[in-house]
Design a protein around this motif. Structure first.
Motif, PDB file in Angstrom:
ATOM      1  N   UNK A   1      23.333  32.160  15.691  1.00 41.61           N
ATOM      2  CA  UNK A   1      23.702  33.033  16.832  1.00 41.61           C
ATOM      3  C   UNK A   1      23.265  32.441  18.139  1.00 41.61           C
ATOM      4  N   UNK A   2      22.091  31.971  18.171  1.00 45.54           N
ATOM      5  CA  UNK A   2      21.443  31.440  19.487  1.00 45.54           C
ATOM      6  C   UNK A   2      22.414  30.184  19.644  1.00 45.54           C
ATOM      7  N   UNK A   3      22.913  29.252  18.726  1.00 47.61           N
ATOM      8  CA  UNK A   3      23.712  28.280  19.087  1.00 47.61           C
ATOM      9  C   UNK A   3      25.033  28.461  19.756  1.00 47.61           C
ATOM     10  N   UNK A   4      25.713  29.674  19.081  1.00 53.15           N
ATOM     11  CA  UNK A   4      26.834  30.074  19.461  1.00 53.15           C
ATOM     12  C   UNK A   4      26.786  30.796  21.114  1.00 53.15           C
TER      13      UNK A   4
ATOM     14  N   UNK B   1      27.505  27.469  27.863  1.00 52.58           N
ATOM     15  CA  UNK B   1      27.845  26.176  28.370  1.00 52.58           C
ATOM     16  C   UNK B   1      29.361  25.992  28.800  1.00 52.58           C
ATOM     17  N   UNK B   2      30.320  26.727  28.117  1.00 54.13           N
ATOM     18  CA  UNK B   2      31.648  26.847  28.401  1.00 54.13           C
ATOM     19  C   UNK B   2      32.149  27.294  29.782  1.00 54.13           C
TER      20      UNK B   2
END
Length: 74
Positions: free
Chosen positions: A59-62, A68-69
């Motif tokens: 979840x943190x990576x997503x 970032x997007x």
């Protein structure tokens, strides 16, 4: 200890800046104070918590990817 993270960051900077060729100098700067081992009597709890930790990590990576997007012109 508490300084391990800062030492790691400094080592990354030293390698990136070309001051160090690799991370081998860290061995002369860092001393292991203690080693922690899992408590075998808590294995059942660890087994229950591991999937939650993995989900939180994903979840943190997503979340990081989503942030970032976003192109913000600051």
């Amino acid at each position: 200890g508490q300084e391990a993270g800062a030492l790691g960051a400094a080592a990354v900077a030293a390698v990136a800046a070309g001051l160090w060729n690799d991370f081998s100098p860290i061995e002369g700067l860092h001393q292991i104070e203690s080693i922690a081992h899992p408590n075998a009597t808590h294995a059942e709890i660890y087994d229950k918590l591991l999937p939650i930790f993995r989900q939180a990590s994903l979840d943190q990576a997503r979340l990081g990817d989503a942030l970032a997007a976003i192109a913000i012109g600051c």
